[in-house]
Design a protein around this motif. Structure first.
Motif, short mmCIF file in Angstrom:
data_model
loop_
_atom_site.label_atom_id
_atom_site.label_comp_id
_atom_site.label_asym_id
_atom_site.label_seq_id
_atom_site.Cartn_x
_atom_site.Cartn_y
_atom_site.Cartn_z
N ALA A 1 0.83 -1.20 0.00
CA ALA A 1 0.00 0.00 0.00
C ALA A 1 0.87 1.25 0.00
O ALA A 1 2.02 1.23 0.43
CB ALA A 1 -0.91 -0.01 1.22
N THR A 2 0.30 2.35 -0.50
CA THR A 2 1.02 3.63 -0.50
C THR A 2 0.22 4.73 0.18
O THR A 2 0.66 5.87 0.26
CB THR A 2 1.31 4.10 -1.94
N ALA A 3 -0.98 4.38 0.67
CA ALA A 3 -1.80 5.42 1.29
C ALA A 3 -2.68 4.83 2.37
O ALA A 3 -3.01 3.63 2.34
CB ALA A 3 -2.68 6.09 0.23
N LEU A 4 -3.03 5.69 3.32
CA LEU A 4 -3.84 5.25 4.45
C LEU A 4 -4.73 6.41 4.89
O LEU A 4 -4.29 7.56 4.95
CB LEU A 4 -2.90 4.82 5.58
N ALA A 5 -5.99 6.10 5.14
CA ALA A 5 -6.94 7.13 5.60
C ALA A 5 -7.40 6.80 7.01
O ALA A 5 -7.56 5.64 7.37
CB ALA A 5 -8.14 7.19 4.65
N VAL A 6 -7.61 7.86 7.80
CA VAL A 6 -8.03 7.72 9.20
C VAL A 6 -9.33 8.48 9.40
O VAL A 6 -9.49 9.61 8.93
CB VAL A 6 -6.96 8.32 10.14
N ARG A 7 -10.27 7.83 10.09
CA ARG A 7 -11.49 8.53 10.45
C ARG A 7 -11.94 8.05 11.82
O ARG A 7 -11.88 6.86 12.11
CB ARG A 7 -12.57 8.22 9.41
N ASN A 8 -12.34 8.98 12.67
CA ASN A 8 -12.78 8.65 14.03
C ASN A 8 -11.78 7.75 14.76
O ASN A 8 -12.15 6.73 15.32
CB ASN A 8 -14.15 7.97 13.99
N SER A 9 -10.54 8.14 14.71
CA SER A 9 -9.44 7.49 15.45
C SER A 9 -9.04 6.10 14.96
O SER A 9 -8.19 5.45 15.54
CB SER A 9 -9.74 7.45 16.96
N ARG A 10 -9.67 5.65 13.87
CA ARG A 10 -9.30 4.34 13.33
C ARG A 10 -8.85 4.44 11.88
O ARG A 10 -9.20 5.39 11.17
CB ARG A 10 -10.51 3.40 13.34
N VAL A 11 -8.15 3.41 11.45
CA VAL A 11 -7.78 3.32 10.04
C VAL A 11 -9.07 3.02 9.28
O VAL A 11 -9.79 2.08 9.61
CB VAL A 11 -6.78 2.17 9.80
N SER A 12 -9.39 3.87 8.29
CA SER A 12 -10.63 3.62 7.56
C SER A 12 -10.38 2.98 6.20
O SER A 12 -11.23 2.28 5.68
CB SER A 12 -11.44 4.91 7.40
N ARG A 13 -9.22 3.23 5.64
CA ARG A 13 -8.92 2.57 4.35
C ARG A 13 -7.41 2.53 4.13
O ARG A 13 -6.70 3.48 4.49
CB ARG A 13 -9.58 3.33 3.20
N VAL A 14 -6.94 1.45 3.53
CA VAL A 14 -5.54 1.31 3.16
C VAL A 14 -5.50 0.89 1.71
O VAL A 14 -6.29 0.05 1.28
CB VAL A 14 -4.84 0.20 3.99
N GLY A 15 -4.62 1.47 0.93
CA GLY A 15 -4.54 1.07 -0.47
C GLY A 15 -3.56 1.95 -1.22
O GLY A 15 -2.56 2.40 -0.67
N THR A 16 -3.89 2.23 -2.50
CA THR A 16 -3.05 3.11 -3.30
C THR A 16 -3.54 4.55 -3.09
O THR A 16 -4.61 4.77 -2.51
CB THR A 16 -3.18 2.78 -4.79
#
Ligand SMILES: [Zn+2]
Length: 449
Positions: free
Chosen positions: A24-39
């Motif tokens: 993966a090259t990107a990670l999104a966070v929402r409400n203190s948790r990882v919400s998505r991992v991917g490109t």
């Protein structure tokens, strides 16, 4: 429906989730948790007007570091001085004890600051409680517990803290009666366990090999074999008391972390855990701390019993000569068998035992790698040692369902490193900078600001 934009997006660099899956090259966070991992493309539609975006430019993301054996309050008192390998110069002006609640509170906060700068988002305070209420450092008693609870309630802790209760003295004697009384008086403090969690009890089984106080099967070069620190009139009674202590903790549904360095001490611990699990077969993540002279047969048993190991490679390196000097000929060669530990599949946590060592996981990984010697492929080795600071300690904390990796849904505890650790050798790791530390989705440290 309003779009669920991310609070934080990191993109443009390797993201090592430690959870398997595609690179993966990107990670999104929402409400203190990882919400998505991917490109990068995968997180584009989550990037809204209020999203904080961190462009990695090739820098790497790994899960937040978890130091599974770190005396933070004591570290806050002593830092930048450490007990072994001190490079901070004269200790003459060093304050030796914490005398007031205000000083204890300040020490915890100071340690939190030191740890955030190192990318550490979780640690275990291995031993706080009544056993040290009269202790000389003031860094392990019940008053420290109160300070932790206050800071947690105020939302001021900068790391997630796991703690073990202590009913004997640090590196000193303990008695079954004190432990039994302690277990019966544990108060059910309604604290959010994600910030502060008392998971079990710390017991000191024996001392350390260089002091000839590790409890051995057969002897030191001077013929002695050490003895247990637990009360009792002879070896048999002390072994029985240690066994009873471990059984009592298991019956209470709590975890036990036992300081045990000699092979005989470790054997008693494993016999007790085997008895406990025969009685009630639940994996409470019991573990041995240090385990200097653990044998290959004991490691296979530990793997079967689910008993983990919290080890300090930096101590192994620094005390190897002193250990060799006191043990019978040939015995020291088998001390700290990292290769065997990993091969046996024992859940290994690398830790600093700070302030014994500095809480610098980069140096600890380099030390462990040096001890391992040339084996396997470099990348696999560094990844394996990183797991000993992320995935494995989360298991030890009983928290592997929600922290320790960066899979979607897990706690957004992470750090950004100036270079990709999996593209380096372990020896190069200490040169890597910690650029950013994120705890529960919030930035708690930023190097370049
Ligand atoms: Zn320790």
């Amino acid at each position: 429906m309003p779009r669920a934009f991310a609070d934080l997006v990191l993109r443009g660099g390797p993201v090592h989730t430690m959870a398997g899956g595609d690179p993966a090259t990107a990670l999104a966070v929402r409400n203190s948790r990882v919400s998505r991992v991917g490109t990068d493309a995968h997180v584009r539609d989550l990037t809204g007007p209020r999203t904080t975006v961190v462009d990695l430019n090739g820098r790497a993301v790994i899960p937040g570091i978890n130091d599974a054996h770190l005396h933070a309050t004591w570290l806050g008192l002593r830092w930048p001085h450490t007990l072994l390998g001190d490079s901070a110069g004269s200790q003459r002006s060093l304050q030796r004890s914490l005398r007031t609640d205000a000083e204890r509170r300040a020490a915890i906060l100071r340690a939190g600051d030191v740890l955030a700068r190192l990318g550490i988002t979780s640690y275990t305070e291995p031993g706080l409680g009544p056993g040290e209420d009269g202790g000389s450092t003031g860094a392990f008693g019940s008053s420290v517990v109160r300070q932790y609870r206050e800071l947690a309630a105020e939302g001021l802790l900068r790391s997630r803290v796991t703690a073990l209760w202590l009913y004997g003295e640090v590196d000193g004697p303990s008695a079954y009666a004190d432990l039994a009384r302690g277990l019966s008086t544990i108060d059910d403090n309604r604290m959010d366990p994600r910030h502060l969690s008392f998971t079990g009890v710390k017991i000191f089984a024996d001392g350390i090999p260089p002091m000839r106080s590790a409890y051995l099967d057969d002897g030191y070069s001077d013929g002695g074999r050490g003895e247990l620190l637990v009360d009792g009139k002879d070896d048999a009674e002390r072994e029985r008391h240690l066994t009873d202590m471990i059984l009592a903790v298991h019956r209470a549904g709590l975890q036990v972390g036992v300081h045990a360095t000699g092979d005989r001490a470790i054997e008693v611990v494993l016999d007790a855990v085997a008895m406990a699990r025969a009685e009630r077969d639940v994996d409470l993540r019991h573990y041995v701390i240090h385990g200097d002279l653990v044998t290959a047969a004991q490691l296979r048993r530990m793997a079967r019993l689910g008993v983990g190991l919290a080890v300090q490679a930096g101590i192994a390196v620094r005390t190897a000569k002193a250990v060799e000097a006191v043990l019978a000929a040939g015995r020291a060669e088998n001390a700290w068998p990292f290769q065997d530990i990993l091969r046996a599949g024992v859940p290994l946590c690398l830790t600093s035992d700070a302030p014994v060592l500095a809480p610098d996981w980069r140096r600890e990984i380099a030390a462990a790698d040096e001890w391992l010697g040339a084996a396997a492929d470099v990348r696999a080795r560094v990844e394996c040692l990183l797991r000993c600071y992320t995935v494995n300690p989360a298991r030890q904390d009983g928290a592997d369902s929600w922290k320790g990796t960066l899979a979607a849904g897990m706690a957004a505890d992470l750090c950004v490193l100036s270079a990709d650790p999996l593209a380096l050798t372990a020896a190069e790791l200490p040169e890597v900078e910690i650029d950013l530390t994120v705890l529960g989705g919030k930035i708690v440290y930023e190097r370049l600001r």
